[in-house]
Write a protein that holds these residues in place. Structure first.
Motif, PDB file in Angstrom:
ATOM      1  N   ARG A   1       0.822  -1.211   0.000  1.00  0.00           N
ATOM      2  CA  ARG A   1       0.000   0.000   0.000  1.00  0.00           C
ATOM      3  C   ARG A   1       0.859   1.264   0.000  1.00  0.00           C
ATOM      4  O   ARG A   1       0.347   2.370  -0.088  1.00  0.00           O
ATOM      5  CB  ARG A   1      -0.965  -0.019   1.187  1.00  0.00           C
ATOM      6  CG  ARG A   1      -2.070  -1.048   0.981  1.00  0.00           C
ATOM      7  CD  ARG A   1      -2.903  -1.261   2.214  1.00  0.00           C
ATOM      8  NE  ARG A   1      -2.193  -2.040   3.225  1.00  0.00           N
ATOM      9  CZ  ARG A   1      -2.747  -2.468   4.340  1.00  0.00           C
ATOM     10  NH1 ARG A   1      -3.996  -2.179   4.594  1.00  0.00           N
ATOM     11  NH2 ARG A   1      -2.047  -3.186   5.210  1.00  0.00           N
ATOM     12  N   HIS A   2       2.167   1.097   0.118  1.00  0.00           N
ATOM     13  CA  HIS A   2       3.075   2.242  -0.057  1.00  0.00           C
ATOM     14  C   HIS A   2       4.386   1.746  -0.672  1.00  0.00           C
ATOM     15  O   HIS A   2       4.608   0.537  -0.798  1.00  0.00           O
ATOM     16  CB  HIS A   2       3.305   3.011   1.257  1.00  0.00           C
ATOM     17  CG  HIS A   2       3.970   2.234   2.343  1.00  0.00           C
ATOM     18  ND1 HIS A   2       4.455   2.820   3.493  1.00  0.00           N
ATOM     19  CD2 HIS A   2       4.252   0.903   2.471  1.00  0.00           C
ATOM     20  CE1 HIS A   2       4.976   1.894   4.270  1.00  0.00           C
ATOM     21  NE2 HIS A   2       4.868   0.725   3.678  1.00  0.00           N
ATOM     22  N   SER A   3       5.238   2.691  -1.091  1.00  0.00           N
ATOM     23  CA  SER A   3       6.536   2.314  -1.689  1.00  0.00           C
ATOM     24  C   SER A   3       7.544   3.423  -1.384  1.00  0.00           C
ATOM     25  O   SER A   3       7.193   4.405  -0.720  1.00  0.00           O
ATOM     26  CB  SER A   3       6.390   2.128  -3.204  1.00  0.00           C
ATOM     27  OG  SER A   3       6.078   3.369  -3.792  1.00  0.00           O
ATOM     28  N   ASP A   4       8.756   3.284  -1.916  1.00  0.00           N
ATOM     29  CA  ASP A   4       9.822   4.286  -1.696  1.00  0.00           C
ATOM     30  C   ASP A   4       9.999   4.575  -0.206  1.00  0.00           C
ATOM     31  O   ASP A   4      10.073   5.740   0.210  1.00  0.00           O
ATOM     32  CB  ASP A   4       9.511   5.624  -2.410  1.00  0.00           C
ATOM     33  CG  ASP A   4       9.169   5.434  -3.873  1.00  0.00           C
ATOM     34  OD1 ASP A   4       9.862   4.659  -4.530  1.00  0.00           O
ATOM     35  OD2 ASP A   4       8.206   6.063  -4.345  1.00  0.00           O
ATOM     36  N   VAL A   5      10.037   3.505   0.583  1.00  0.00           N
ATOM     37  CA  VAL A   5      10.138   3.696   2.035  1.00  0.00           C
ATOM     38  C   VAL A   5      11.577   4.122   2.384  1.00  0.00           C
ATOM     39  O   VAL A   5      12.528   3.398   2.089  1.00  0.00           O
ATOM     40  CB  VAL A   5       9.778   2.393   2.789  1.00  0.00           C
ATOM     41  CG1 VAL A   5       9.902   2.581   4.290  1.00  0.00           C
ATOM     42  CG2 VAL A   5       8.360   1.941   2.425  1.00  0.00           C
ATOM     43  N   VAL A   6      11.716   5.307   2.952  1.00  0.00           N
ATOM     44  CA  VAL A   6      13.049   5.836   3.271  1.00  0.00           C
ATOM     45  C   VAL A   6      13.134   6.119   4.771  1.00  0.00           C
ATOM     46  O   VAL A   6      12.336   6.899   5.312  1.00  0.00           O
ATOM     47  CB  VAL A   6      13.323   7.159   2.509  1.00  0.00           C
ATOM     48  CG1 VAL A   6      14.700   7.708   2.866  1.00  0.00           C
ATOM     49  CG2 VAL A   6      13.210   6.956   1.008  1.00  0.00           C
ATOM     50  N   ILE A   7      14.089   5.472   5.453  1.00  0.00           N
ATOM     51  CA  ILE A   7      14.267   5.729   6.893  1.00  0.00           C
ATOM     52  C   ILE A   7      14.971   7.069   7.058  1.00  0.00           C
ATOM     53  O   ILE A   7      16.023   7.307   6.459  1.00  0.00           O
ATOM     54  CB  ILE A   7      15.117   4.618   7.549  1.00  0.00           C
ATOM     55  CG1 ILE A   7      14.368   3.284   7.498  1.00  0.00           C
ATOM     56  CG2 ILE A   7      15.454   4.973   8.994  1.00  0.00           C
ATOM     57  CD1 ILE A   7      15.128   2.116   8.119  1.00  0.00           C
ATOM     58  N   LEU A   8      14.384   7.926   7.860  1.00  0.00           N
ATOM     59  CA  LEU A   8      15.007   9.229   8.129  1.00  0.00           C
ATOM     60  C   LEU A   8      15.891   9.159   9.359  1.00  0.00           C
ATOM     61  O   LEU A   8      16.914   9.821   9.432  1.00  0.00           O
ATOM     62  CB  LEU A   8      13.925  10.298   8.347  1.00  0.00           C
ATOM     63  CG  LEU A   8      12.954  10.510   7.187  1.00  0.00           C
ATOM     64  CD1 LEU A   8      11.925  11.550   7.556  1.00  0.00           C
ATOM     65  CD2 LEU A   8      13.703  10.936   5.941  1.00  0.00           C
TER      66      LEU A   8
END
Ligand code: FAD
Length: 153
Positions: free
Chosen positions: A77-84
């Motif tokens: 349900r989401h993409s481009d997950v980037v840990i900040l």
């Protein structure tokens, strides 16, 4: 709360399709399940959805955060997950929410728009501290409002 708390903050792109009502239903479903699963392992935090992006803060024991985040990362349900950021902190900021929620907000929409266009969602280009501060400000505000409403009821 424990003195050893980990906090993970990430940002991602929405992949839920459909009109506003369909997106809202899907987010309600995510929140309902997240709140149950998080409460069971002592995770607190908040989710923000704005302008096609999610941003989420997860706080709790490191092992539990890692396992929960592994599931979240695989979610289509989401993409481009980037840990900040993923760090040890002194205490929970979102101590009373197993998963609070903040929806569309004009100022944040503009900020996310600019973040998206200037960073291309590349981790190295993302202004992590700025995003976290934005989140913290809105979510702490929303958490206080919610506590005030509960006390008044
Ligand atoms: P199951 O429920 O067994 O599902 C199997 C697979 O299908 C998983 O990959 C799941 O991600 C996917 N899936 C489940 N329902 C749907 C659906 N309606 N449409 C499409 N795919 C689906 N979970 C938490 O526990 N805590 C959180 O804080 C949390 N935050 C989230 C934030 C975001 C932005 C998103 C998108 C999801 C979040 N989730 C959270 C949900 C998480 O990704 C998992 O779906 C959930 O934890 C259940 O995991 P499971 O392995 O038991 O999957």
């Amino acid at each position: 709360m424990s003195s050893s708390v980990s906090r993970l903050v990430y940002i991602s792109s929405n992949r839920i399709e459909g009109d506003d009502a369909a997106v809202r239903d899907a987010i309600d479903d995510i929140l309902e399940k997240a709140r149950k699963a998080n409460a069971a392992v002592g995770i607190t935090g908040a989710l923000m959805f704005n302008h096609g992006c999610f941003a989420q803060v997860l706080e709790g024991e490191r092992d539990h955060i890692e396992k929960t985040f592994e599931r979240i990362q695989c979610d289509e349900r989401h993409s481009d997950v980037v840990i900040l950021s993923f760090e040890t902190v002194e205490s929970h900021i979102f101590s009373s929410w197993s998963m609070g929620y903040v929806g569309e907000d004009q100022e944040i929409s503009q900020a996310f728009d600019s973040i998206r266009s200037t960073s291309g969602f590349e981790a190295a280009n993302l202004p992590s501290e700025h995003i976290f501060n934005l989140l913290k400000e809105r979510l702490v505000e929303a958490e206080s409002d919610s506590a005030r409403r509960q006390n008044a009821a």
